[in-house]
Design an enzyme around this catalytic site. Sequence first.
Site, short mmCIF file in Angstrom:
data_model
loop_
_atom_site.label_atom_id
_atom_site.label_comp_id
_atom_site.label_asym_id
_atom_site.label_seq_id
_atom_site.Cartn_x
_atom_site.Cartn_y
_atom_site.Cartn_z
N ASP A 56 0.81 -1.22 0.00
CA ASP A 56 0.00 0.00 0.00
C ASP A 56 0.84 1.26 0.00
OD1 ASP A 56 -2.67 -1.04 -0.15
OD2 ASP A 56 -2.34 -1.87 1.83
N GLY A 116 0.86 4.73 -1.97
CA GLY A 116 1.39 5.81 -1.16
C GLY A 116 0.43 6.19 -0.05
N TYR A 130 -10.44 -0.85 1.36
CA TYR A 130 -10.02 -0.91 2.77
C TYR A 130 -9.69 0.46 3.32
CZ TYR A 130 -9.51 -5.63 4.68
OH TYR A 130 -9.74 -6.85 5.23
#
Lengths: 681, 681
Positions: B326, B331, B410
């Site tokens: 991630d 970033g 997420y």
Amino acid sequence: MGLSRGSQSQSVTERAVSVDMAVHPFADLSVSEIDQARRLIQSLHPNVLLSFKAITLEEPNKQHMLDYLEAEHGGAAKPNPPPRMAYCPYYLRGTTDLRTAWVNLTKGTVAKTEKLDPEFHGNVDFAEVVEVEQVVMQDPAVHAEIAKLELPDHLEVIPEPWGFGSDGVDDARRLYQIYMFVREKGKPDYNHYAHPLSFSPVFDPVLGRIIRIEQIPTGAGHETKDVEPFKMTPSNEYVPEEVTPRGDLKPLHVAQPEGPSFSISQDRVLRWQKWQMRLSFNYREGLVLRDVRYDGKPLFYRVSLSEMTVPYGDPRSPYHRKMAFDLGDVGAGMVANNLSLGCDCLGHIAYLDGLLCDREGTPVRKENAVCIHEQDGGIGWKHSNYRTERACVTRKRELVLQSILTVSNYEYILAFVFNQAAEFEYEVRATGILSTAAIDEGITVDYGTVVHPGVLAAHHQHILSLRIDPALGSYRQGNRLTYTEAHAMAMDSENPFGNGYRAISTPVKLAGGLDLDTSKSRTFAIQNVGMKNPINSLPASYKIQVPPVQPLLAHPDSFHYRRAEFADHSIYVTKYADDELFCGGKFTNQSRGGTGIKNWVSRGDNVLDEDIVVWVQFGLNHIPRIEDFPVMPCETVKVHLKPVNFFTRNPALDVPPSSQHANRSVLVSQDAANGCCGGKL
Amino acid sequence: MGLSRGSQSQSVTERAVSVDMAVHPFADLSVSEIDQARRLIQSLHPNVLLSFKAITLEEPNKQHMLDYLEAEHGGAAKPNPPPRMAYCPYYLRGTTDLRTAWVNLTKGTVAKTEKLDPEFHGNVDFAEVVEVEQVVMQDPAVHAEIAKLELPDHLEVIPEPWGFGSDGVDDARRLYQIYMFVREKGKPDYNHYAHPLSFSPVFDPVLGRIIRIEQIPTGAGHETKDVEPFKMTPSNEYVPEEVTPRGDLKPLHVAQPEGPSFSISQDRVLRWQKWQMRLSFNYREGLVLRDVRYDGKPLFYRVSLSEMTVPYGDPRSPYHRKMAFDLGDVGAGMVANNLSLGCDCLGHIAYLDGLLCDREGTPVRKENAVCIHEQDGGIGWKHSNYRTERACVTRKRELVLQSILTVSNYEYILAFVFNQAAEFEYEVRATGILSTAAIDEGITVDYGTVVHPGVLAAHHQHILSLRIDPALGSYRQGNRLTYTEAHAMAMDSENPFGNGYRAISTPVKLAGGLDLDTSKSRTFAIQNVGMKNPINSLPASYKIQVPPVQPLLAHPDSFHYRRAEFADHSIYVTKYADDELFCGGKFTNQSRGGTGIKNWVSRGDNVLDEDIVVWVQFGLNHIPRIEDFPVMPCETVKVHLKPVNFFTRNPALDVPPSSQHANRSVLVSQDAANGCCGGKL
């Protein structure tokens, strides 16, 4: 452990209970019931002075109660309640004669009495502790040791009685080990633990006198020397008048303009955010939760702390015996703090009293023994849709049921914390003062840490056991314990690129102890296989997230090992049996093992889809650091219970969105904080 | 991961910075510096359209900075600062030509450029993602697949581009894997993850088109079938307008009548309760802490999240490639949420913006990317003297520095939490929506959980790495990593009763990966052996309490394993070297390993009392439960750092006592809560 006289509240007789007629079978004993039990037991022993250890509710028969609860919640006619029974351990005062009586309060009769075998000893008696302290300080032999200290006038000696422990060497009779400290006169709240002494009287409470004085080694080894003139070291005080406070902490208040979200009925049914449970409090376990339900479904029949043991790792005598069983030796209820508004919690706080008895059997109110309040637990769930940039966020409100124990030097802050996602945690914060020993200058040892000049704090473990008696979704369907592990798949045609892994669940068939295996993500769950999830057909479960703890370090041949029967596995499962509440045995004071959980699992019971009890062991291995002295910053450990395929979606989905309208936060301006929000780029 | 276009804030050019003259070497790049870097790089490529991946501060030379910081805090004349340098990865747009430039902003020159080998790919480009989504939805082959769904008029198809991952099969060029979902038309915030489809276009951003459409298995095995008419399942929405809210939650506010206890200077030096640190924010790591000090002593040179990987355990294609990095692929700064007052925290909140750039290299302000606020952390320490019944209690105030990332489905809530006992924790809360796949009715698999009719959520791991560059007590003395274990003593004349145990510390001499061993209470600590505790002579240390996590489950021969170089050990230690910030490698998008921490430790560096870096791996093995859908309740994991023999007593001893005068709690009366405090006994 060490002892505490925390229950010296005033006795209460004035507030008689007016609700006897409708009393719930799970209700704690009332003032009148305690009085009644005491009178009935005293009548068995005319003209004999008794020392009551407890007068408390005997657990009602579970089968009877399951019928009762099913009817209570199902709207059916309730069966007759089981008889109200009191459990009362007591001594014929000044003797080794320990008995227990079960009093049928409904009938007004003593239903049963038992005379305990002489190896069993009752829990600590605070009135006796006060007497011990007084007698010790009047003893000529103690005076002779103190004289050797050549104390200047401004110093005095302070005794601290501890349970004696067990080592198999002339330890059959009940004894006290008295640790001795120095403190400045007229400064009763100065920290005497910074000035431990190297002699220790041993007291026989039946004889009512000291039987010997033990010299304690102050070097690395076992050699002792005679008491020498005392060299005072710098003080290390924690009382605020001896500490210059930091000046830059600004107040923080919790405001609840509409009051709390919970309610507690007259008969102590707590309701909050779809949770419902019946609260009680006893001398041994402190707070007990019964008939815990969520959104109309039963989850747990009974949840409570079963025991905590604190074995010390200093091999030198008398420390080799040092091992507390804080519930069995003393009692979590006995040493519960009188909690103070605004000191121990923030926000809107409700308090529950406990009702105990003193040595005379007189009811004693334990004021504010439990506090109940809500807290904000940060974000509960959040999702932002990156396409629309719309964020949906809720906060996690939590309900805290907290008690704080003072066991001589140590404090334990014990809390059940419930949330809106149908989860709860059992949180333990260890704080208070390390138990200390004198050590010669320049000595370092690998079984303890020097935390102050001349002061050693020995390594020790805190191993607690949480007892969970489940009723997942049903009072009558059996439960099972299952563990689930993650296993890599073989790299083959089913898993050609090697990324695959699977979760494999294994049910536990026989009663016994089980371990965590973090290398496999092993996680235990309580399941009701009779209650399948309507969406995915998986069994309704609650998983237990328990942090790993090093099992008891004491040697398998040691008395420590025999006594702490539960401290070798993170999980135990047993088949429910009456009178099996205390995994270290019912009588732990100078115990020798053999009466606790190892005894019960040796039955080899089938626990698959039966009426099971799950015991969760957790805690700390405390290698002291100097930062833990004079009072240690809380060290926190938590056990979580969370639903797994019990519901059909996130149970907290209906929590109202977090909004500035409701929360009224304040933007810190650049002015308010010296250029805060500074560095606008 | 999945991608997010969270950085689509407006571009900023108007707020030029006025403090360039006195800029601290650790300050983030300003608007003008970003502009300057972009212009200088563009001048290398006249008339070529570039795609900037980042324009960010290049880490200043550490040796230079140690001199600088010593002088800064020692009151000596500061050496000249190191030159301001920008690090800028960029593509020649529409090609595979990836370059990095280092721009010397002080001199106004491009100091160095590099053309990357073709196996390296830049991080995701949000503007490109938008284009991908548009092109995919216009593609005739996609239309043909959608036509097979025979969707009713009220439904539409939604694409979600993901990084392609690596499997060694024709995956050298940069690609997107597009997962497809169904959603109700006109309901842009409905939860399309409840309606996944079984075909997946693969997009080549250089060609600017779909190169194939992959069919995804919907059974337990690898077989695929042609797209069939879509059967809509029930919806599973989380937006509040589709959920009936619980009605019994009363508001809870945090009031700070005198404002917060922290301050933040114009150049982003944060001061709070003896803590001081310099804050910065970049596209990749999000919040970075530099020069973290406590009570006038340095503790850490730099602390930041280094990487997070999320490998999925579904072995079926294309899910066998599903693995997010991630930070490297997207970033943490790029996807940081714009935090909202009163939604994401309570109390008095300060916000920091971040400054990033868009594809054109134009500065983009990331509004409210970090929020800073205090919270009450419960009791900090407490002791009651049982003799006097005097309780001394403090509350634990905490300072939270929080960012929230949205990575497609997420969310990660990342927070540094500091307290008054000189401790800090790094807290990760995982929330948001499970990544889902279509599954046929009645199928169960052991690599995932059915969380909704027809919806599978595969097992996956979240393994994060926290990078700690220590400077314990000194900028110049080396540090070492040590682990301490508790070992039972043999039962012999030194330990005649078998209770003894010792703590044994072992220093780590060579760079490498190390594991926890909870059966020995193994705990890692960073130590400065040149700084002995004045009381007990033990080395000044900070221990690392990291919860165990199952290491990466992927096969050692898999691409997953090669890529997540850090995910096999809880702890790594390396000797500091420039440009070693990212333990999974600098370029993770479709990476193949070999450029991260395994490469660095292979040097076999001595790390004993050297300039070391410690990497702490932790996270979750997420076996989904139905309660995690549609949005999962936060799952929390924390790493703690605590002083050990660094101070001479509890650093929080000077926290003012907790009192009702300061805290203004409210007693819940019996009236206020339906018989609350009820059951007076």
